[in-house]
Design a protein around this motif. Structure first.
Motif, mmCIF file in Angstrom:
data_model
loop_
_atom_site.group_PDB
_atom_site.id
_atom_site.type_symbol
_atom_site.label_atom_id
_atom_site.label_comp_id
_atom_site.label_asym_id
_atom_site.label_seq_id
_atom_site.Cartn_x
_atom_site.Cartn_y
_atom_site.Cartn_z
ATOM 1 N N LYS A 122 -6.932 -25.680 62.336
ATOM 2 C CA LYS A 122 -7.993 -26.533 61.771
ATOM 3 C C LYS A 122 -8.805 -25.750 60.744
ATOM 4 C CE LYS A 122 -10.578 -30.308 61.728
ATOM 5 N NZ LYS A 122 -11.666 -29.944 60.797
ATOM 6 N N ASP A 146 -9.168 -26.674 56.801
ATOM 7 C CA ASP A 146 -10.492 -26.880 56.210
ATOM 8 C C ASP A 146 -10.684 -26.004 54.977
ATOM 9 O OD1 ASP A 146 -11.127 -28.745 58.117
ATOM 10 O OD2 ASP A 146 -12.333 -27.382 59.352
ATOM 11 N N GLU A 147 -10.178 -24.766 55.037
ATOM 12 C CA GLU A 147 -10.283 -23.874 53.886
ATOM 13 C C GLU A 147 -9.427 -24.369 52.718
ATOM 14 O OE1 GLU A 147 -11.438 -20.503 51.622
ATOM 15 O OE2 GLU A 147 -12.260 -21.510 53.403
ATOM 16 N N ASP A 195 -8.643 -27.438 52.126
ATOM 17 C CA ASP A 195 -9.330 -28.622 51.604
ATOM 18 C C ASP A 195 -10.496 -28.223 50.712
ATOM 19 O OD1 ASP A 195 -9.958 -31.294 51.246
ATOM 20 O OD2 ASP A 195 -11.181 -31.404 53.068
ATOM 21 N N ALA A 196 -11.258 -27.224 51.165
ATOM 22 C CA ALA A 196 -12.415 -26.775 50.385
ATOM 23 C C ALA A 196 -11.987 -26.218 49.023
ATOM 24 C CB ALA A 196 -13.184 -25.714 51.174
ATOM 25 N N GLU A 232 -2.031 -31.509 57.174
ATOM 26 C CA GLU A 232 -2.796 -32.447 58.004
ATOM 27 C C GLU A 232 -1.877 -33.225 58.942
ATOM 28 O OE1 GLU A 232 -6.601 -33.381 55.044
ATOM 29 O OE2 GLU A 232 -4.774 -34.580 54.873
#
Length: 560
Positions: free
Chosen positions: A159, A163-164, A166-167, A197
């Protein structure tokens, strides 16, 4: 409960879930294409690349980390389409090189595999550009390495990596001005994030529909959900008939009849009027359906098919078809003994009958259908190579989004030397062939052809599929666009004016000839009239008109 290891079965499910997620969102990813052209295909190319690997994974007879790694790597390499698809395949290639050495993987192995994936992908691209899928992949790998010291819980670990990614994806418009101007993130990076994802959803136990994948009976825990599999044909007889009613049925009687059919089968269709009732049901006991129907009238047009037998027959026919195709290819290749192969052969990518005829007239041995609207895969190019009986084969991609796949095919070819001339457009491909000299070596010709394509200026006319701003040009949906080698040259609501404006920017003092190729949506009379206008305007230049027959692009032209 924390998850600290992933075995081959779980990883296979995660990979298939990632492929499924990408395939489901490919059109949305296509729309992120910077240029608002009707052939934005990043999502399609990445989806077809990963689905090629998913097919290999799904057909494994014996599932372990080594066989899974080989299926993912081989399937994606051969199925790779477009630059984004090739980069995705290289990421998989590097990743699987590491995990193939383990029976189970944890955070330490994942970190090593992610790092190797990025290293492999960067090496495959001659001039890596930041703000792309490579940047997103590298950010994910860096986070994967960093998180090893933080946790051994894979759910938390993956996760954080996603998230990284995506950022960093959200920051790609700040890295590439063209993305910012178009108001989109990098489409390749978005495709990679979509795969990650989907894989994470599977890890977390989300219910995934794998029905589009054919999988082998491996005992591996991958459920074979294909409705056409014999084991999954719950009700074996497709039963159809018409009831000629004694009297009209009431609504309650129709409901009761449907309920009875539901109790003995599925795929039920009941269409009733005052005189007849059409019935369709899949059941293991057609007699029960017939007995119930006879209570309401006489029967006609009774049809009962054994679906299990039909499935077996279809499997046999499919196998025979594949075998016949393989035999035909092998026979064609075997017709010429390797000792009798000619010195040099040519393969060209082209879309449009007219363009293909031009290439054949210039000596091309084998045409690959494709181009802007459909990038051929690495395997498509390898298959073409097999069909050309030559020691040295020149491949003309004629599209910047096919060059990487062609180079990948060259690296996989075992018995022939492949020269990929980096032609980015159809006119460059034509120019390369014109500059081929039969009496010189393959190496000398490759050098000359690669140099000569730089002397060709290309322009293409198509239409915009959305509003955007590129290179300070405001573009509205359905506007015509003149696209040159380095970007959009002209925009307008009149096709002819847009083309003339583009040509003005391409012609200079050294220009001698304008070649015009009209597409499938252009009438010959209109193309002829436009060519005459060009000749009138540029009276010192020679203007050639050819039927290209290409889709999407109304005109392709070159200035030399």
């Amino acid at each position: 409960m924390a998850t600290s290891i992933i075995d081959a079965s779980q990883l296979a499910k995660m990979f298939l879930a990632g492929a499924k997620n990408l395939d489901a969102k490919k059109e949305w990813i296509n729309e992120l294409n910077v240029f608002p052209v009707p052939d934005g295909d990043t999502g399609t190319n990445m989806s077809m690349t990963i689905l090629s690997a998913a097919k290999e994974v799904s057909s494994l007879d014996k599932l372990n980390m080594k066989s899974l790694s080989k299926a993912i790597s081989s399937g994606s390499l051969r199925g790779a389409r477009g630059n984004s698809g090739v980069i995705l395949s290289q990421l998989f290639r590097g990743f699987t090189k590491v995990i193939a050495n383990y029976e189970e993987i944890d955070t330490v192995v994942l970190a090593e595999a992610c790092d190797k994936a990025v290293e492999t992908a960067y090496k495959a691209v001659m001039k890596p550009k930041e703000g792309t899928i490579l940047t997103v992949a590298r950010a994910a790998a860096d986070k994967a390495i960093e998180m090893v010291a933080e946790t051994d819980d894979l759910e938390v670990y993956i996760k954080a990596v996603i998230d990284e990614a995506d950022a960093v994806l959200k920051k790609t418009p700040d890295m590439l001005p063209v993305l910012k101007q178009a108001g989109v993130v990098d489409s390749g990076g978005q495709g990679l994030l979509t795969v990650l994802e989907g894989a994470y959803d599977a890890l977390m136990g989300k219910e995934i529909d794998y029905s589009s994948f054919e999988t082998g009976s491996t005992g591996s825990g991958i459920v074979k959900i294909s409705a056409e599999t014999e084991a999954e044909i719950k009700f074996g007889y497709c039963t159809e008939f018409i009831i000629v009613l004694h009297r009209p049925l009431s609504d309650d009687e129709v409901v009761a009849y449907k309920s009875f059919l539901t109790s003995i089968g599925d795929s039920i269709v009941v269409v009733a009027d005052d005189e007849i009732v059409k019935t369709h049901v899949h059941t293991n006991d057609p007699g029960l359906a017939i007995q119930e129907a006879l209570k309401h009238g006489s029967l006609s047009k009774i049809k009962i098919d054994n679906m299990r037998e039909e499935h077996q027959e279809r499997l046999i026919k499919d196998a025979e078809k594949v075998a016949a195709q393989q035999a035909a290819t092998e026979q064609q290749t075997a017709e010429v003994d390797p000792s009798e192969w000619k010195e040099i052969g040519f393969i060209s990518v082209s879309a449009g009958d007219g363009l293909s005829e031009i290439f054949k007239g210039l000596g091309v041995d084998h045409m690959i259908e494709g181009g802007q609207t459909m990038n051929p895969s690495t395997d498509d190019i390898l298959s073409a190579v097999e069909k050309v009986p030559a020691k040295n084969i020149f491949v003309l991609p004629n599209n910047k989004n096919i060059i990487l796949a062609a180079n990948q095919a060259a690296s996989l070819s075992e018995d022939k030397k492949i020269f990929v001339v980096p032609t980015k457009t159809i006119p460059q491909g034509i120019a390369a062939l014109i500059n081929f000299i039969p009496d010189q070596s393959a190496e000398e010709n490759f050098e000359r052809m690669s140099e000569e394509i730089g002397n060709v200026k290309t322009g293409q006319i198509t239409y915009a599929v959305r509003d955007t701003v590129i290179d300070d040009k405001e573009i509205k949906e359905n506007d015509y666009m003149g696209i040159g080698d380095s970007g959009i040259l002209s925009v307008g609501q009149d096709m002819e004016e847009t083309l003339l404006d583009m040509v003005d920017q391409l012609v200079d003092e050294e220009s001698g000839i304008i070649s015009l190729y009209y597409g499938s949506d252009v009438k010959e009379a209109d193309a002829t009239a436009l060519a005459e206008k060009l000749q009138e305007k540029y009276e010192d230049l020679e203007v050639e008109l050819n039927c290209g027959g290409q889709p999407i692009y109304y005109y392709i032209l070159s200035v030399e």
